[in-house]
Write an enzyme that holds these catalytic residues in place. Structure first.
Site, mmCIF file in Angstrom:
data_model
loop_
_atom_site.group_PDB
_atom_site.id
_atom_site.type_symbol
_atom_site.label_atom_id
_atom_site.label_comp_id
_atom_site.label_asym_id
_atom_site.label_seq_id
_atom_site.Cartn_x
_atom_site.Cartn_y
_atom_site.Cartn_z
ATOM 1 N N SER A 62 75.411 13.729 -65.874
ATOM 2 C CA SER A 62 76.212 14.784 -65.261
ATOM 3 C C SER A 62 75.290 15.868 -64.741
ATOM 4 C CB SER A 62 77.186 15.381 -66.284
ATOM 5 O OG SER A 62 77.948 16.418 -65.704
ATOM 6 N N ALA A 63 75.388 16.134 -63.432
ATOM 7 C CA ALA A 63 74.580 17.176 -62.799
ATOM 8 C C ALA A 63 75.492 18.287 -62.316
ATOM 9 C CB ALA A 63 73.765 16.585 -61.648
ATOM 10 N N ALA A 75 77.665 16.521 -59.301
ATOM 11 C CA ALA A 75 78.218 15.166 -59.407
ATOM 12 C C ALA A 75 77.992 14.612 -60.802
ATOM 13 C CB ALA A 75 77.575 14.253 -58.370
ATOM 14 N N LYS A 115 78.692 7.264 -58.356
ATOM 15 C CA LYS A 115 78.356 8.681 -58.334
ATOM 16 C C LYS A 115 79.511 9.419 -57.667
ATOM 17 C CE LYS A 115 74.578 11.811 -56.963
ATOM 18 N NZ LYS A 115 73.241 11.869 -56.315
ATOM 19 N N ASP A 175 61.817 13.430 -55.710
ATOM 20 C CA ASP A 175 62.208 13.823 -57.066
ATOM 21 C C ASP A 175 61.896 12.671 -58.024
ATOM 22 O OD1 ASP A 175 63.199 15.552 -58.968
ATOM 23 O OD2 ASP A 175 65.282 14.942 -58.700
#
Length: 537
Positions: A203-204, A207, A224, A362
């Protein structure tokens, strides 16, 4: 019986990466001047120059006013009613953090030392601004992450404080995720998926990800899903930030020279791309085409996208099984030589810098895996970078000089890369760079080794993992940026993205191949800038 040991220090005593306009005010009065002669003329000329400057600035503002008004009106129309709701929520957040600041200030106001600098800045201080961003929600958390990732644009105190914005975000109830899936898929969920795991895998801020299985093909996938209401909030917030930046630039022309609106536009474009999963799908497919064109599909992969089950808010991808590149024990059980896997990851990533439209920006351990079949898996293409030939040309020289310790060459490459309007003392710059990169060997490497004895077999299992200190990594880059800015240099954002990925890879090298110099090893190919971009297209 089990035990845990923590070892600090540089592996083998070296760092693998390194081997280790103002008008002049002047009045000249001559004794020969009469009372009403040249002296009076000089003062009048200076007054006229100042008046002309003021008049020109006023005229420029009047000419730009219609454009400003038009821009604000258009942005407000695009925002719609959601802007009023966010205004109320914003006021509540300011009141909340403001009360916290007042409480903290009241505790020290009577002390002999007075208010600390942090408190004197009020809500504009790094600490309280970060707390305000967290209260304001996803958009500002993402903005905080952008600040934390862009030390070339923001003061180091803010970059360091906003590292906290990378903490795991709370998940939303599964019922809300189901509602989005039903709406975007246009059919009952169980007609598409055999099951969707209600417990999110991750969980970000914008999203969350759920495991699932496609009913027709029985393929395992991850879904997602954009959190509900995030897009509306994002548009309203970013439009508000843009309008504020436009007004500030209009009122203070000096800010236009600092490119405030341009920075905000860059942030807005970057963040809006990240919430459009169709663009992320394009990034993934672009990377997969690069792997196919270069014959790398047996060495690395990215998850296949299922476009028929994907929308702007929903991204369905192949589920890859593996372990992060920092899980040494698991990696040893999958491949005979972890160093070979690391070299593969480096070659694939370096190759993508120019051979792919975008590069993965990233590559932390959660996004770079060793898969069960021995391939390297690149996950989550929400954050990507684009590098210009000019920047990469300078970057190649920088990497070469970094490997050999030729600081004069390093200084020249950074001067070529950075934007500056002044002449830089390259020799002094080189000496300062040498101080930074000579002291880098003192950085801590923390490897946690855990041993556990199996009761039935009496065998001992040993697991090692690398603890990546994000703050140390950012502190190193901040030192580089701080020194460069002292010479008037400002770097493009892609330089910051590239350097951060190199620092990630340096940490992996310390664990998986402590004797490897990734910039000088002949098995690692740093793509030449003479190669054309997008060669697979």
């Amino acid at each position: 019986m089990s035990g845990i040991s923590v070892f600090r220090g540089v592996a083998n005593g070296c760092l693998p990466l390194l081997q280790h306009s103002q008008l002049p005010v002047s009045i000249s009065i001559s004794k020969k001047n009469t009372k009403y002669g040249p002296k009076k003329f000089t003062l009048f000329a200076r007054y006229s120059q100042s008046q002309d400057l003021f008049t020109n600035r006023l005229q420029d503002r009047i000419e730009n006013l219609p454009k400003l008004v038009e821009d604000i009106v258009q942005t407000s129309l695009n925002t719609g009613p959601r802007g009023a709701l966010r205004l109320v929520q914003g006021i509540q957040a300011v009141i909340g953090v403001g009360s916290e600041w007042l409480s903290d200030a009241s505790k020290t106001v009577n002390s002999s030392s007075g208010l600390a600098t942090e408190l004197q800045l009020g809500l504009l201080s790094p600490l309280y601004l970060r707390k305000l961003f967290e209260r304001l929600g996803a958009t500002y958390v993402k903005l905080g992450q952008f600040i934390a990732s862009a030390p070339t644009l923001f003061p180091p105190e803010y970059v360091e404080e906003f590292q906290y914005c990378f903490d795991r975000a709370p998940s939303v109830p599964f019922q809300e995720i189901q509602a989005i899936l039903r709406e975007d898929l246009g059919k009952p969920i169980d007609t598409v998926f055999e099951y969707v795991d209600p417990t999110p895998l991750a969980s970000a801020s914008i999203a969350q990800v759920h495991g699932a299985r496609i009913r027709d093909t029985q393929e395992d996938v991850v879904i997602k899903v954009l959190k509900p209401g995030i897009e509306d909030i994002l548009v309203a917030d970013l439009n508000f930030v843009y309008v504020v930046a436009r007004i500030l630039e209009f009122l203070s022309p000096d800010l236009s020279r600092a490119s405030l609106v341009a920075i905000v536009k860059d942030i807005r474009e970057s963040m809006l791309e990240e919430v459009d999963f169709k663009k992320e799908a394009t990034n993934v497919e672009s990377f997969r085409r690069y792997l196919e064109a270069m014959g790398l599909t047996r060495q690395a992969t990215a998850p296949k996208v299922y476009p028929q089950y994907s929308t702007r808010r929903v991204l369905t991808m192949e589920r890859l099984y593996g372990v992060p590149l920092t899980d040494l024990n698991s990696i040893n059980s999958l491949v005979p030589n972890p160093e070979t896997s690391l070299i593969t990851a480096l070659n694939v990533w370096f190759g993508s810098l120019l051979a792919c439209e975008t590069f993965h920006a990233d590559v932390h351990a959660g996004n770079l895996w060793l898969l069960r079949d021995g391939r390297i898996g690149f996950l989550d293409f929400g954050i990507v970078g684009r590098i210009s030939p000019r920047t990469w040309s300078a970057m190649e020289v920088f990497l070469g000089s970094l490997a050999t310790g030729e600081y004069d060459s390093m200084a020249s490459s950074l001067i070529d890369m950075g934007a500056t309007s002044i002449n830089v003392d390259s020799k002094a710059f080189a000496r300062d760079l040498e101080k930074i990169f000579s002291s880098i060997q003192d950085l801590d490497t923390e490897i946690i080794v855990a041993a556990a004895r199996e009761p039935s077999t009496n065998a001992t299992a040993v697991s090692a993992n690398l603890v990546v200190d994000e703050r140390q990594m950012n502190a190193l880059f901040l030192d580089l940026v701080r020194v460069s800015e002292s010479y008037g240099l400002r770097f493009p954002r892609e330089f910051a993205l590239l350097m951060k990925q190199l620092l990630y890879f340096d940490r992996y090298t310390r664990l998986l191949a402590p004797n490897l110099n990734m910039l000088r090893d002949q098995r690692i190919s740093i793509v030449s800038s003479q190669r054309s971009k997008n060669i697979y297209q």
